[in-house]
Design a protein around this motif. Structure first.
Motif, PDB file in Angstrom:
ATOM      1  N   TRP A 110      12.968  21.603  10.718  1.00 41.19           N
ATOM      2  CA  TRP A 110      11.958  20.663  11.168  1.00 41.19           C
ATOM      3  C   TRP A 110      10.690  20.813  10.316  1.00 41.19           C
ATOM      4  O   TRP A 110      10.737  20.667   9.119  1.00 41.19           O
ATOM      5  CB  TRP A 110      11.690  20.819  12.663  1.00 41.19           C
ATOM      6  CG  TRP A 110      12.927  20.628  13.499  1.00 41.19           C
ATOM      7  CD1 TRP A 110      13.422  21.457  14.464  1.00 41.19           C
ATOM      8  CD2 TRP A 110      13.874  19.533  13.451  1.00 41.19           C
ATOM      9  NE1 TRP A 110      14.598  20.975  15.002  1.00 41.19           N
ATOM     10  CE2 TRP A 110      14.904  19.786  14.393  1.00 41.19           C
ATOM     11  CE3 TRP A 110      13.956  18.369  12.682  1.00 41.19           C
ATOM     12  CZ2 TRP A 110      15.973  18.929  14.600  1.00 41.19           C
ATOM     13  CZ3 TRP A 110      15.029  17.511  12.874  1.00 41.19           C
ATOM     14  CH2 TRP A 110      16.017  17.791  13.824  1.00 41.19           C
ATOM     15  N   PHE A 111       9.542  21.142  10.924  1.00 48.86           N
ATOM     16  CA  PHE A 111       8.287  21.156  10.166  1.00 48.86           C
ATOM     17  C   PHE A 111       8.002  22.480   9.465  1.00 48.86           C
ATOM     18  O   PHE A 111       6.966  22.598   8.784  1.00 48.86           O
ATOM     19  CB  PHE A 111       7.107  20.872  11.117  1.00 48.86           C
ATOM     20  CG  PHE A 111       7.124  19.512  11.763  1.00 48.86           C
ATOM     21  CD1 PHE A 111       6.797  18.375  11.057  1.00 48.86           C
ATOM     22  CD2 PHE A 111       7.435  19.384  13.112  1.00 48.86           C
ATOM     23  CE1 PHE A 111       6.784  17.124  11.666  1.00 48.86           C
ATOM     24  CE2 PHE A 111       7.420  18.140  13.734  1.00 48.86           C
ATOM     25  CZ  PHE A 111       7.088  17.007  13.006  1.00 48.86           C
ATOM     26  N   ASN A 112       8.847  23.482   9.619  1.00 48.59           N
ATOM     27  CA  ASN A 112       8.508  24.850   9.213  1.00 48.59           C
ATOM     28  C   ASN A 112       7.984  24.975   7.789  1.00 48.59           C
ATOM     29  O   ASN A 112       7.049  25.742   7.533  1.00 48.59           O
ATOM     30  CB  ASN A 112       9.708  25.779   9.388  1.00 48.59           C
ATOM     31  CG  ASN A 112       9.956  26.117  10.849  1.00 48.59           C
ATOM     32  OD1 ASN A 112       9.270  25.597  11.728  1.00 48.59           O
ATOM     33  ND2 ASN A 112      10.932  26.967  11.119  1.00 48.59           N
ATOM     34  N   ASN A 113       8.594  24.272   6.845  1.00 52.72           N
ATOM     35  CA  ASN A 113       8.187  24.401   5.444  1.00 52.72           C
ATOM     36  C   ASN A 113       7.388  23.208   4.940  1.00 52.72           C
ATOM     37  O   ASN A 113       7.264  23.002   3.738  1.00 52.72           O
ATOM     38  CB  ASN A 113       9.422  24.609   4.558  1.00 52.72           C
ATOM     39  CG  ASN A 113      10.090  25.946   4.829  1.00 52.72           C
ATOM     40  OD1 ASN A 113       9.446  26.912   5.216  1.00 52.72           O
ATOM     41  ND2 ASN A 113      11.397  26.003   4.635  1.00 52.72           N
ATOM     42  N   ILE A 114       6.848  22.441   5.883  1.00 53.69           N
ATOM     43  CA  ILE A 114       5.952  21.332   5.526  1.00 53.69           C
ATOM     44  C   ILE A 114       4.526  21.832   5.646  1.00 53.69           C
ATOM     45  O   ILE A 114       4.049  22.140   6.730  1.00 53.69           O
ATOM     46  CB  ILE A 114       6.165  20.116   6.459  1.00 53.69           C
ATOM     47  CG1 ILE A 114       7.607  19.629   6.381  1.00 53.69           C
ATOM     48  CG2 ILE A 114       5.194  19.005   6.097  1.00 53.69           C
ATOM     49  CD1 ILE A 114       8.034  19.146   5.018  1.00 53.69           C
ATOM     50  N   THR A 115       3.844  21.950   4.512  1.00 56.45           N
ATOM     51  CA  THR A 115       2.487  22.507   4.512  1.00 56.45           C
ATOM     52  C   THR A 115       1.524  21.564   3.804  1.00 56.45           C
ATOM     53  O   THR A 115       1.878  20.925   2.807  1.00 56.45           O
ATOM     54  CB  THR A 115       2.452  23.873   3.810  1.00 56.45           C
ATOM     55  OG1 THR A 115       2.958  23.720   2.475  1.00 56.45           O
ATOM     56  CG2 THR A 115       3.312  24.892   4.544  1.00 56.45           C
TER      57      THR A 115
ATOM     58  N   ASP B  42       0.829  -1.210   0.000  1.00 57.04           N
ATOM     59  CA  ASP B  42       0.000   0.000   0.000  1.00 57.04           C
ATOM     60  C   ASP B  42       0.860   1.256   0.000  1.00 57.04           C
ATOM     61  O   ASP B  42       1.995   1.257   0.468  1.00 57.04           O
ATOM     62  CB  ASP B  42      -0.912   0.014   1.233  1.00 57.04           C
ATOM     63  CG  ASP B  42      -1.879  -1.161   1.232  1.00 57.04           C
ATOM     64  OD1 ASP B  42      -2.204  -1.649   0.132  1.00 57.04           O
ATOM     65  OD2 ASP B  42      -2.290  -1.589   2.328  1.00 57.04           O
ATOM     66  N   HIS B  43       0.285   2.335  -0.488  1.00 64.23           N
ATOM     67  CA  HIS B  43       0.989   3.611  -0.511  1.00 64.23           C
ATOM     68  C   HIS B  43       1.044   4.219   0.894  1.00 64.23           C
ATOM     69  O   HIS B  43       0.078   4.141   1.658  1.00 64.23           O
ATOM     70  CB  HIS B  43       0.288   4.593  -1.452  1.00 64.23           C
ATOM     71  CG  HIS B  43       0.884   5.961  -1.434  1.00 64.23           C
ATOM     72  ND1 HIS B  43       0.405   6.981  -0.630  1.00 64.23           N
ATOM     73  CD2 HIS B  43       1.943   6.472  -2.105  1.00 64.23           C
ATOM     74  CE1 HIS B  43       1.137   8.062  -0.824  1.00 64.23           C
ATOM     75  NE2 HIS B  43       2.077   7.784  -1.713  1.00 64.23           N
ATOM     76  N   SER B  44       2.170   4.809   1.236  1.00 67.80           N
ATOM     77  CA  SER B  44       2.330   5.499   2.516  1.00 67.80           C
ATOM     78  C   SER B  44       3.085   6.805   2.288  1.00 67.80           C
ATOM     79  O   SER B  44       3.928   6.899   1.385  1.00 67.80           O
ATOM     80  CB  SER B  44       3.117   4.638   3.518  1.00 67.80           C
ATOM     81  OG  SER B  44       2.432   3.453   3.822  1.00 67.80           O
ATOM     82  N   ASN B  45       2.784   7.784   3.133  1.00 69.27           N
ATOM     83  CA  ASN B  45       3.542   9.041   3.145  1.00 69.27           C
ATOM     84  C   ASN B  45       4.525   8.986   4.311  1.00 69.27           C
ATOM     85  O   ASN B  45       4.114   8.770   5.460  1.00 69.27           O
ATOM     86  CB  ASN B  45       2.607  10.240   3.332  1.00 69.27           C
ATOM     87  CG  ASN B  45       2.114  10.785   2.012  1.00 69.27           C
ATOM     88  OD1 ASN B  45       2.449  10.277   0.952  1.00 69.27           O
ATOM     89  ND2 ASN B  45       1.310  11.845   2.071  1.00 69.27           N
ATOM     90  N   VAL B  46       5.803   9.214   4.014  1.00 71.85           N
ATOM     91  CA  VAL B  46       6.848   9.127   5.028  1.00 71.85           C
ATOM     92  C   VAL B  46       7.628  10.429   5.041  1.00 71.85           C
ATOM     93  O   VAL B  46       7.979  10.980   3.994  1.00 71.85           O
ATOM     94  CB  VAL B  46       7.808   7.954   4.740  1.00 71.85           C
ATOM     95  CG1 VAL B  46       8.887   7.869   5.810  1.00 71.85           C
ATOM     96  CG2 VAL B  46       7.034   6.637   4.661  1.00 71.85           C
ATOM     97  N   LEU B  47       7.934  10.918   6.249  1.00 70.58           N
ATOM     98  CA  LEU B  47       8.718  12.143   6.421  1.00 70.58           C
ATOM     99  C   LEU B  47       9.951  11.847   7.249  1.00 70.58           C
ATOM    100  O   LEU B  47       9.865  11.266   8.329  1.00 70.58           O
ATOM    101  CB  LEU B  47       7.868  13.216   7.130  1.00 70.58           C
ATOM    102  CG  LEU B  47       8.575  14.531   7.479  1.00 70.58           C
ATOM    103  CD1 LEU B  47       9.023  15.274   6.231  1.00 70.58           C
ATOM    104  CD2 LEU B  47       7.654  15.416   8.333  1.00 70.58           C
ATOM    105  N   ASP B  48      11.117  12.253   6.722  1.00 67.46           N
ATOM    106  CA  ASP B  48      12.386  12.125   7.449  1.00 67.46           C
ATOM    107  C   ASP B  48      12.847  13.525   7.827  1.00 67.46           C
ATOM    108  O   ASP B  48      13.181  14.338   6.956  1.00 67.46           O
ATOM    109  CB  ASP B  48      13.427  11.429   6.563  1.00 67.46           C
ATOM    110  CG  ASP B  48      14.809  11.376   7.210  1.00 67.46           C
ATOM    111  OD1 ASP B  48      14.892  11.447   8.452  1.00 67.46           O
ATOM    112  OD2 ASP B  48      15.808  11.263   6.461  1.00 67.46           O
ATOM    113  N   LEU B  49      12.874  13.805   9.117  1.00 70.74           N
ATOM    114  CA  LEU B  49      13.257  15.125   9.619  1.00 70.74           C
ATOM    115  C   LEU B  49      14.747  15.172   9.940  1.00 70.74           C
ATOM    116  O   LEU B  49      15.242  14.364  10.711  1.00 70.74           O
ATOM    117  CB  LEU B  49      12.461  15.458  10.888  1.00 70.74           C
ATOM    118  CG  LEU B  49      10.950  15.656  10.717  1.00 70.74           C
ATOM    119  CD1 LEU B  49      10.279  15.711  12.095  1.00 70.74           C
ATOM    120  CD2 LEU B  49      10.656  16.932   9.934  1.00 70.74           C
TER     121      LEU B  49
END
Length: 290
Positions: free
Chosen positions: A174-179, A115-122
């Motif tokens: 970190w998350f600042n530019n993740i929108t 299955d498709h997943s969204n993954v974020l590496d900080l």
């Protein structure tokens, strides 16, 4: 001077000055000469009686001098293997370490193969974690962020070299530019060393970027920030996974619990040390509307 004599002298110096084992000193000497001659270890052994040309010997001596000063092998060679990937490494990035493979294992265990997943590496650095996940879960959409533009360029070059063109790289503190994005899994190997820790002035750590190592008085400033903001970016039932120091597991678990994460678990690395703590967003999507 032939190759055998050159390696023997280098091994002796490395063992004495860096106080390493003879085995480790021998391995490092061989790796340095392999790098200079662009050959493998088997070639060195087979040609140990060959004369080392003066120009190659001069380059080898220069690299040996860097190592004797304490500079990490990864920076001298410009590469490091991680999770089966050969990665470019520069002084702008943290050197990938075997302990961090525990974090990749934890992530792969939660990311489905089909299955498709969204993954974020900080704080991606070399891109090690993001690229390892992308290789083993090609159906996942992987986003990798770093606050350092120079580190991010290294990560992009690694992705290009490994032909992983679908990984998205974002310059972000970190998350600042993740929108407008939410993720099934968020992973991070953030700075977690206490800012006054004496180890920062010892060994390889002396040469690595301080911003990628230290995080406040107790080493938890960045971990707190990530945990405090994670629920904004985690999908319902999504996982946050953090690498941390061997003695920080309880504190990290408590921070996760205070934020509302559940199913909290700490995973040990191959050395038996608490290394990764994971927690789950308990929110459940209810598709039934009355």
């Amino acid at each position: 001077m032939n190759i055998h004599a050159c390696l023997h002298d280098a091994q002796t110096l490395l063992s004495q000055m860096l106080e390493t084992s003879r085995h480790e000193a021998k391995l490092e000497a061989q790796l340095l000469l392999q790098h200079v001659l662009k050959v493998n270890r088997a070639w060195l052994i087979a040609h140990e009686n060959d004369v080392l040309q003066p120009n190659n010997h001069a380059v080898f001596e220069a690299l040996l001098g860097c190592r004797l000063s304490g500079e990490p092998m990864a920076y001298i060679l410009g590469c490091r293997e991680f999770y089966g990937l050969e990665l470019m490494v520069t002084p702008d990035t943290l050197i990938p370490r075997p302990d961090t493979e525990t974090l990749v294992d934890a992530a792969l265990a939660k990311i489905p193969r089909s299955d498709h997943s969204n993954v974020l590496d900080l704080g991606t650095g070399t891109g090690a974690i993001a690229l390892a996940i992308a290789k083993h879960r090609p159906q996942a959409s992987v986003t990798a962020v770093d606050a350092s533009s120079t580190a991010l360029e290294v990560a992009k070059k690694n992705a290009h070299h490994l032909k992983m063109i679908d990984v998205l790289f974002v310059l972000s503190n970190w998350f600042n530019n993740i929108t407008n994005d939410k993720f099934d899994v968020i992973v991070s190997n953030p700075p977690y060393i206490e800012q006054n820790d004496a180890h920062l002035t010892q060994g390889d750590l002396r040469f690595e970027p301080l911003s990628a190592l230290a995080s406040g008085i107790d080493g938890l400033d960045d971990i707190r920030h990530i945990i405090n903001h994670c629920l904004i970016y985690l999908k319902p039932q999504g996982w946050l996974m953090l690498e941390h120091g061997y003695n920080q597991a309880e504190q990290v678990a408590n921070l996760m619990a205070d934020t509302g994460l559940t199913n909290i678990e700490t995973i040990r690395d191959l050395g038996g040390n608490d290394r990764v703590t994971i927690g789950k967003n308990p929110l459940i999507i209810n598709s039934h509307w009355d």
